[in-house]
Each structure stands twice: as structure tokens, then as C-alpha cells.
Write an enzyme that holds these catalytic residues in place. Structure first.
Site, PDB file in Angstrom:
ATOM      1  N   ARG A   1       2.004   1.350  10.037  1.00 53.71           N
ATOM      2  CA  ARG A   1       1.504   1.691   8.703  1.00 53.71           C
ATOM      3  C   ARG A   1       2.675   1.662   7.719  1.00 53.71           C
ATOM      4  NH1 ARG A   1      -3.432   3.758   7.571  1.00 53.71           N
ATOM      5  NH2 ARG A   1      -3.765   4.307   9.753  1.00 53.71           N
TER       6      ARG A   1
ATOM      7  N   SER B   1     -10.144  -5.269  10.478  1.00 53.22           N
ATOM      8  CA  SER B   1     -11.510  -4.878  10.131  1.00 53.22           C
ATOM      9  C   SER B   1     -12.236  -6.083   9.566  1.00 53.22           C
ATOM     10  CB  SER B   1     -11.514  -3.756   9.091  1.00 53.22           C
ATOM     11  OG  SER B   1     -11.020  -2.553   9.644  1.00 53.22           O
TER      12      SER B   1
ATOM     13  N   ARG C   1       0.839  -1.194   0.000  1.00 46.60           N
ATOM     14  CA  ARG C   1       0.000   0.000   0.000  1.00 46.60           C
ATOM     15  C   ARG C   1       0.878   1.249   0.000  1.00 46.60           C
ATOM     16  NH1 ARG C   1      -4.698  -1.808   4.411  1.00 46.60           N
ATOM     17  NH2 ARG C   1      -5.140  -3.821   3.427  1.00 46.60           N
TER      18      ARG C   1
ATOM     19  N   GLU D   1      -6.543   0.264  15.784  1.00 49.22           N
ATOM     20  CA  GLU D   1      -7.083  -0.756  14.878  1.00 49.22           C
ATOM     21  C   GLU D   1      -6.028  -1.812  14.560  1.00 49.22           C
ATOM     22  OE1 GLU D   1      -8.031  -1.373  10.177  1.00 49.22           O
ATOM     23  OE2 GLU D   1      -7.896   0.674  10.963  1.00 49.22           O
TER      24      GLU D   1
ATOM     25  N   ARG E   1       1.165  -5.631  12.909  1.00 46.67           N
ATOM     26  CA  ARG E   1       0.412  -5.006  13.994  1.00 46.67           C
ATOM     27  C   ARG E   1       0.221  -5.964  15.171  1.00 46.67           C
ATOM     28  NH1 ARG E   1      -3.883  -0.540  11.706  1.00 46.67           N
ATOM     29  NH2 ARG E   1      -2.518   0.327  10.099  1.00 46.67           N
TER      30      ARG E   1
END
Length: 422
Positions: A275, A350, A260, A347, A388
Site C-alpha cells: 500500500r 478488483s 493515493r 487483494e 503487488r
């Protein structure tokens, strides 16, 4: 792909529902474009019908009438070509508009457009009360000698990481552990390409809207994209297929690298493993009957929660507001882990219900026993992102002496139960 007539149907309430997520549906422009496309198709059909009648007349025409009919037949070929070109142009324009319209959010989710508007569903575990000042994962990883960010930057620039020694072992152990749990829940494991074509990216909603967020490459004249998540290839395994209802639900999993661009600034998130441009993740995907998608979401988020519970990680589940869900989602739960180094929940995964949105774009249909067809529904959840999860283990497992306790469930996979400074 949306049916524009559905969006324009007042019963769909598309304008209000899309406005909840900050999208303004231009009904007038959509109506005009649809009408123009349909008119061009009608002109094409009329010209073809006249062309057939003229061809028949030419074959039975009197000598004096023949030349005029032949000339008319030639003229109609040009009319048909122009009308077809216009219909294709307008249809492409319509499809571009429809591909840029996000999914309609469920009325069950709250209003709002930020994490502050999320609704707490439940929490699990209690944050530990440290008798020392907890460190964040970067400081911990560097002190333990398992995280090397400077050398990662030397290799590839910022937002990359190098894990070494027991850090690399921990990363590999987590992937194996996650896949074993997925198998326990009935998911079939796949090994899938991490380079996919434009059609595949479009099917799950990454294209055309988010092209700037993707890494693009190619082989010869073939355009390819690096996947941002295994959801993309796993869902598109059944693109343009008709699935017997009796075969559903389908439950798939894969461990892949993910890529990403993460454009923009995220403050402290640019430091460490939160991230990154490249990370690895185990993904869960379910393809189900549309009428069962909401129930399937509860099942899916439960599978993701099991991962965190067995690792003993403190977390909570929140329902994202309409303005903060992903482009393709209609309902999303976020799983957030407690990070002592930041003194906040962040987070980690999801779980989303996409309804029939992705299936319409990818052409994934179902066939009932009576032969009737409809679109499938798709869902996905991380279970989990490796980086994460490493962050959560380091921060929640840190001890006063600088060591980090490894969750008991992972010890058979790592071969060690503690990380200690060199």
C-alpha cells in the site's frame, strides 16, 4: 449524475439498497430540496413570461399607461435575476447532494461490510508446501538486493519504494507483459495524462467525496489532480460524447503511475509494496451497452485472471459484500493472491461493474440505430498493479536457498529466470 426522481421512485428501492452499503438516504430532505429547486425554476419561468407580455404591452400602450408598464418591466428584471440566482443556488445544492450518493449495489452481492463477508467464487492453484519458513516480500527483496526502502524514505518519506537492478527490470518486464496480454484480448493501448481536472475526477466518482484521498496540484490558476488509477482518464476519454451502439464495446488499457494518499493505518501494509503513495499499474476499461454490463464483467474478470494464471500465481476470486464495494461500483469481484509470508490471501486486483453510474456523471451516452439514446455502462479492472504482482512473485517463487524463481511466461521479458542474493 443521479436523476433525483429515480431515487425517489419507490420502484427503485433506493433506500433499502443504499442501506445495504451503510448509506442512509434522507428522502425527506431530498424531496424538499428538489421541490424548492423546481419552485424557483417555476418562478423564474413565470417572471420571464410576464416580462415578455409586459414588453409587448409597452410597445402598444397608451401614453397614460406607458410609465407604469415601463416601471413594471424594470421590476420584473429584478424579480427574474433574483429567481434565477435562487434557482442556481438550489440546483448547485441539489447537485452536491446527488454527487455524494454512492451507486446502488446489486442484489446479487452478499450483505456485510468487511472482507470477512466476501463470498468465495472460485480458486486457482494450490499454495506450495515449503520445507522452510517463508519470508515476506520485504525481507526477500532486501536480501536479494532489489528493494531499497530506506533510500526511498530518504527521497520522499514513508510508503515509497526504490527497486534497483533486476528488481527494476522485473517491474518493467511486468508492465510490458501485462500490456501484451491486454492487446491479445483486444484492448487498445493508450498513453494518457496522469494530471487531470476536477470535472474528470468527478466523472468517475473520485470527487467530491474523496478529495482528501487525492494529491492535488496546479499550473497557474488551473487545478489539477494526480490520478489514483488509469480508469479515470480512460473512462473520461468519452465524457460528454454520444457513442454509436454499433461501436461498442470499447476496450481500453493503459500503463500509468498511480497516486493515493492512503490515509489511515493499515498495520503491516505500511511496510513494503502493498500500500504505497505511488505505484504503477496496467488498467483495463470497458465501455458497453448497459444491458450487457453483467456479462461484460465476467469477460473482464476472466481477462484479469488470465494474467495470474499464466504467471502461475495461486489466487482466488471473491464477490465483495454490499458494504465493502467502491463508491461507484454496483458489483465487484476481488482477485486475491496467496502470500506465504503472511499465510493469507491478499487483494491484488478488483474488477467492477459500475452500471450507468459513471456514464451519467461523465455524460457518456449511446445512440442506437433507430436514433434512441441512453447511457452507457462502464467497467474496469486492474491487470495488474506492478508492485503487488512483484510481491506475489517474490513470496510464491521463493526457494530454500534464498533465490526466487521467475515465472516462465516472464523470462522472455526479463532475460533471466531466477533472482539470487548478491
Amino acid at each position: 449524475m443521479y436523476d433525483p426522481r429515480v431515487l425517489l421512485d419507490p420502484a427503485t428501492d433506493a433506500v433499502r439498497r443504499l442501506a445495504r452499503r451503510g448509506y442512509v438516504l434522507d428522502v425527506e430532505a431530498l424531496e424538499k430540496l428538489l421541490a424548492a429547486r423546481n419552485a424557483a425554476i417555476h418562478r423564474t419561468d413565470e417572471a420571464r413570461a410576464e416580462s415578455k407580455r409586459t414588453a409587448t404591452a409597452v410597445r402598444s400602450a397608451q401614453p397614460d399607461d406607458g410609465p407604469a408598464l415601463v416601471e413594471r418591466a424594470r421590476a420584473l428584471k429584478a424579480v427574474i435575476a433574483d429567481a434565477e440566482a435562487e434557482a442556481r443556488r438550489l440546483d448547485a445544492e441539489l447537485q452536491d447532494v446527488l454527487l455524494g450518493i454512492p451507486n446502488l449495489p446489486s442484489d446479487e452481492i452478499p450483505d456485510g461490510d468487511s472482507e470477512d463477508d466476501a463470498a468465495l467464487v472460485r480458486s486457482w492453484g494450490e499454495p506450495a508446501a515449503f520445507d522452510f519458513t517463508p519470508l515476506d516480500h520485504v525481507d526477500l527483496g532486501e536480501r536479494l538486493g532489489i528493494l531499497d526502502l530506506p533510500r526511498a524514505t530518504k527521497l520522499a518519506g514513508p510508503r515509497f519504494a526504490v527497486l534497483r537492478g533486476r528488481g527494476a527490470v522485473l517491474e518493467r518486464a511486468l508492465a510490458r507483459y501485462f500490456l501484451d496480454l491486454a492487446a491479445e484480448h483486444g484492448y487498445t493501448e493508450f498513453s494518457v495524462p496522469t494530471l487531470v481536472n476536477r470535472e474528470t475526477m468527478t466523472g468517475t466518482g473520485q470527487l467530491p467525496k474523496f478529495e482528501q484521498d487525492l494529491f492535488k496540484t496546479g499550473v497557474g490558476d488551473r487545478e489539477l489532480f494526480l490520478i489514483p488509477t488509469a480508469e479515470v482518464p480512460l473512462t473520461n476519454l468519452h465524457a460528454r460524447e454520444v457513442l454509436p451502439v454499433d461501436d461498442l464495446p470499447l476496450a481500453y488499457t493503459a500503463h500509468t503511475p498511480c497516486f493515493r494518499s492512503e490515509a489511515g493505518s493499515y498495520g503491516r501494509d505500511t511496510r513494503g509494496l502493498i500500500r504505497m503513495h505511488e505505484f504503477s499499474k496496467v488498467e483495463l476499461v470497458r465501455i458497453v451497452e448497459a444491458s450487457t454490463s453483467r456479462q461484460e464483467l465476467e469477460l473482464l474478470v476472466g481477462h484479469a485472471e488470465t494474467v495470474l494464471q499464466r504467471l502461475g500465481l495461486v489466487y482466488r476470486v471473491v464477490t465483495l459484500p454490499a458494504g465493502d464495494i467502491g463508491f461507484a461500483a454496483q458489483f465487484t469481484y476481488d482477485l486475491e493472491v496467496w502470500l506465504p509470508g503472511q499465510q493469507r490471501f491478499r487483494e491484488i486486483a478488483s474488477a467492477s461493474d459500475f452500471g450507468t453510474f459513471q456514464a451519467r456523471r461523465a455524460g457518456i451516452r449511446t445512440r442506437a440505430a433507430d436514433g434512441s439514446r441512453s447511457y452507457a455502462a462502464t467497467l474496469n479492472s486492474s491487470a495488474m498493479p506492478i508492485g503487488r504482482t512483484v510481491v506475489a512473485i517474490l513470496e510464491q517463487g521463493q526457494q530454500a536457498d534464498g533465490s526466487v524463481r521467475i515465472p516462465d511466461a516472464l523470462v522472455p521479458y526479463t532475460g533471466f529466470d531466477v533472482l539470487t542474493p548478491p
